[in-house]
Design a protein around this motif. Structure first.
Motif, PDB file in Angstrom:
ATOM      1  N   LEU A  90       0.825  -1.211   0.000  1.00  0.00           N
ATOM      2  CA  LEU A  90       0.000   0.000   0.000  1.00  0.00           C
ATOM      3  C   LEU A  90       0.859   1.260   0.000  1.00  0.00           C
ATOM      4  O   LEU A  90       0.518   2.254  -0.653  1.00  0.00           O
ATOM      5  CB  LEU A  90      -0.924  -0.014   1.227  1.00  0.00           C
ATOM      6  CG  LEU A  90      -1.994  -1.117   1.247  1.00  0.00           C
ATOM      7  CD1 LEU A  90      -2.751  -1.096   2.566  1.00  0.00           C
ATOM      8  CD2 LEU A  90      -2.959  -0.941   0.076  1.00  0.00           C
ATOM      9  N   THR A  91       1.989   1.215   0.732  1.00  0.00           N
ATOM     10  CA  THR A  91       2.894   2.375   0.752  1.00  0.00           C
ATOM     11  C   THR A  91       3.472   2.628  -0.634  1.00  0.00           C
ATOM     12  O   THR A  91       3.532   3.778  -1.096  1.00  0.00           O
ATOM     13  CB  THR A  91       4.031   2.137   1.755  1.00  0.00           C
ATOM     14  OG1 THR A  91       3.474   1.883   3.055  1.00  0.00           O
ATOM     15  CG2 THR A  91       4.951   3.346   1.822  1.00  0.00           C
ATOM     16  N   ASP A  92       3.899   1.564  -1.300  1.00  0.00           N
ATOM     17  CA  ASP A  92       4.439   1.712  -2.656  1.00  0.00           C
ATOM     18  C   ASP A  92       3.371   2.250  -3.615  1.00  0.00           C
ATOM     19  O   ASP A  92       3.648   3.118  -4.448  1.00  0.00           O
ATOM     20  CB  ASP A  92       4.961   0.361  -3.137  1.00  0.00           C
ATOM     21  CG  ASP A  92       5.589   0.446  -4.521  1.00  0.00           C
ATOM     22  OD1 ASP A  92       6.655   1.060  -4.646  1.00  0.00           O
ATOM     23  OD2 ASP A  92       5.011  -0.112  -5.460  1.00  0.00           O
ATOM     24  N   LYS A  93       2.167   1.740  -3.486  1.00  0.00           N
ATOM     25  CA  LYS A  93       1.070   2.193  -4.346  1.00  0.00           C
ATOM     26  C   LYS A  93       0.760   3.667  -4.110  1.00  0.00           C
ATOM     27  O   LYS A  93       0.566   4.440  -5.062  1.00  0.00           O
ATOM     28  CB  LYS A  93      -0.171   1.338  -4.075  1.00  0.00           C
ATOM     29  CG  LYS A  93      -1.330   1.626  -5.020  1.00  0.00           C
ATOM     30  CD  LYS A  93      -2.480   0.673  -4.744  1.00  0.00           C
ATOM     31  CE  LYS A  93      -3.641   0.953  -5.695  1.00  0.00           C
ATOM     32  NZ  LYS A  93      -4.776   0.029  -5.446  1.00  0.00           N
ATOM     33  N   LEU A  94       0.759   4.077  -2.835  1.00  0.00           N
ATOM     34  CA  LEU A  94       0.489   5.475  -2.502  1.00  0.00           C
ATOM     35  C   LEU A  94       1.589   6.384  -3.031  1.00  0.00           C
ATOM     36  O   LEU A  94       1.318   7.466  -3.570  1.00  0.00           O
ATOM     37  CB  LEU A  94       0.360   5.631  -0.989  1.00  0.00           C
ATOM     38  CG  LEU A  94       0.132   7.052  -0.464  1.00  0.00           C
ATOM     39  CD1 LEU A  94      -1.177   7.606  -1.008  1.00  0.00           C
ATOM     40  CD2 LEU A  94       0.123   7.074   1.061  1.00  0.00           C
ATOM     41  N   THR A  95       2.848   5.928  -2.894  1.00  0.00           N
ATOM     42  CA  THR A  95       3.976   6.729  -3.400  1.00  0.00           C
ATOM     43  C   THR A  95       3.879   6.923  -4.904  1.00  0.00           C
ATOM     44  O   THR A  95       4.106   8.030  -5.428  1.00  0.00           O
ATOM     45  CB  THR A  95       5.305   6.039  -3.052  1.00  0.00           C
ATOM     46  OG1 THR A  95       5.377   5.835  -1.634  1.00  0.00           O
ATOM     47  CG2 THR A  95       6.492   6.894  -3.484  1.00  0.00           C
ATOM     48  N   ARG A  96       3.544   5.848  -5.635  1.00  0.00           N
ATOM     49  CA  ARG A  96       3.392   5.949  -7.083  1.00  0.00           C
ATOM     50  C   ARG A  96       2.250   6.899  -7.465  1.00  0.00           C
ATOM     51  O   ARG A  96       2.380   7.713  -8.386  1.00  0.00           O
ATOM     52  CB  ARG A  96       3.139   4.568  -7.678  1.00  0.00           C
ATOM     53  CG  ARG A  96       4.343   3.631  -7.594  1.00  0.00           C
ATOM     54  CD  ARG A  96       3.991   2.252  -8.139  1.00  0.00           C
ATOM     55  NE  ARG A  96       5.105   1.330  -8.039  1.00  0.00           N
ATOM     56  CZ  ARG A  96       6.067   1.221  -8.944  1.00  0.00           C
ATOM     57  NH1 ARG A  96       6.032   1.982 -10.033  1.00  0.00           N
ATOM     58  NH2 ARG A  96       7.041   0.363  -8.790  1.00  0.00           N
ATOM     59  N   GLN A  97       1.144   6.814  -6.746  1.00  0.00           N
ATOM     60  CA  GLN A  97       0.014   7.680  -7.050  1.00  0.00           C
ATOM     61  C   GLN A  97       0.346   9.145  -6.779  1.00  0.00           C
ATOM     62  O   GLN A  97      -0.040  10.039  -7.550  1.00  0.00           O
ATOM     63  CB  GLN A  97      -1.209   7.254  -6.236  1.00  0.00           C
ATOM     64  CG  GLN A  97      -1.823   5.933  -6.703  1.00  0.00           C
ATOM     65  CD  GLN A  97      -3.027   5.531  -5.871  1.00  0.00           C
ATOM     66  OE1 GLN A  97      -3.288   6.107  -4.817  1.00  0.00           O
ATOM     67  NE2 GLN A  97      -3.773   4.537  -6.348  1.00  0.00           N
ATOM     68  N   MET A  98       1.094   9.393  -5.688  1.00  0.00           N
ATOM     69  CA  MET A  98       1.489  10.770  -5.385  1.00  0.00           C
ATOM     70  C   MET A  98       2.421  11.317  -6.456  1.00  0.00           C
ATOM     71  O   MET A  98       2.313  12.485  -6.857  1.00  0.00           O
ATOM     72  CB  MET A  98       2.162  10.824  -4.013  1.00  0.00           C
ATOM     73  CG  MET A  98       1.222  10.569  -2.843  1.00  0.00           C
ATOM     74  SD  MET A  98       2.061  10.575  -1.241  1.00  0.00           S
ATOM     75  CE  MET A  98       2.597  12.286  -1.159  1.00  0.00           C
TER      76      MET A  98
END
Length: 225
Positions: A90-98
């Motif tokens: 989830l952290t990786d996904k959030l970083t990519r989305q940001m």
């Protein structure tokens, strides 16, 4: 006399036998003591060796247990929990989305700026003919009529218009007396004139303008030599 000598010889032999027997007994006792001492030393050595073997065995078991514990420890450390894996995902996904949102924001701002530039240049291009007509009209006024209140009012309107254009970034392009530059000038005529150097602008037919370092309209000029 002979009998005394025989008795004396017999007594001496008996004494010697006793002495020899005593010495043999002493030797036997000493040998026995030495043998017992050797046995005790051997037994002590064997006990010490056993104790050392036991200690080594204990150390080996402890070492094996430590190694097994280390393996278990490192094994547990390397093996991630499902919750940790989900958090990392989830952290990786959030970083990519940001990052994608930041790129989208920058791209949108750039597109808005370009759209604003295009819109502003389009409006300026439509205003420039009005400026041209002002300049032609003022240039056609006779000297005796320039002091007329109406003409002075028109001149003030023209100056106000040029001041406003200058404040928003619209600048006239210098032409006459400058070296011809195809990025700013549009040559429509060529003339040989000794008063001008080679490839110099001799006359301007229509004034050109720039808006924020980009050309809105090229100057229409006559080039000498």
């Amino acid at each position: 006399m002979e009998e005394n000598k025989k008795e004396t010889g017999q007594e001496k032999s008996q004494e010697e036998m006793v002495k020899e027997a005593v010495e043999e007994a002493k030797k036997a006792a000493a040998d026995q003591e030495n043998a017992e001492t050797d046995k005790e030393e051997t037994a002590e050595g064997q006990e010490e060796a056993k104790e050392e073997d036991v200690k080594e065995g204990e150390d080996t078991e402890e070492t094996q247990q430590e190694k097994q514990g280390d393996k278990k420890f490192f094994g547990r450390k390397n093996k991630k929990d499902k919750k940790d894996e989900k958090i990392e995902e989830l952290t990786d996904k959030l970083t990519r989305q940001m990052a994608e949102f930041d790129n989208f924001r920058k791209r949108t701002e750039k597109e808005k700026s370009q759209m604003y530039e295009v819109g502003a240049k389009d409006i300026i291009e439509k205003i420039l003919p009005v400026v041209d007509n002002f300049e032609r009209g003022l240039a056609a006024v006779a000297e005796e009529d320039k002091e007329h209140p109406f003409m002075q009012g028109m001149d003030k309107v023209y100056k106000q218009l040029m001041t406003t254009l200058d404040e928003i970034g619209v600048k006239p392009i210098e032409a006459v007396g400058q070296e011809f530059n195809p990025d700013f000038h549009n040559a429509v005529m060529h003339v040989e004139n000794e008063n001008f150097g080679e490839n110099m602008v001799a006359e301007e037919f229509q004034k050109g303008y720039t808006y924020r370092d980009s050309v809105v309209r090229h100057s229409m000029v006559k080039v000498a030599n």
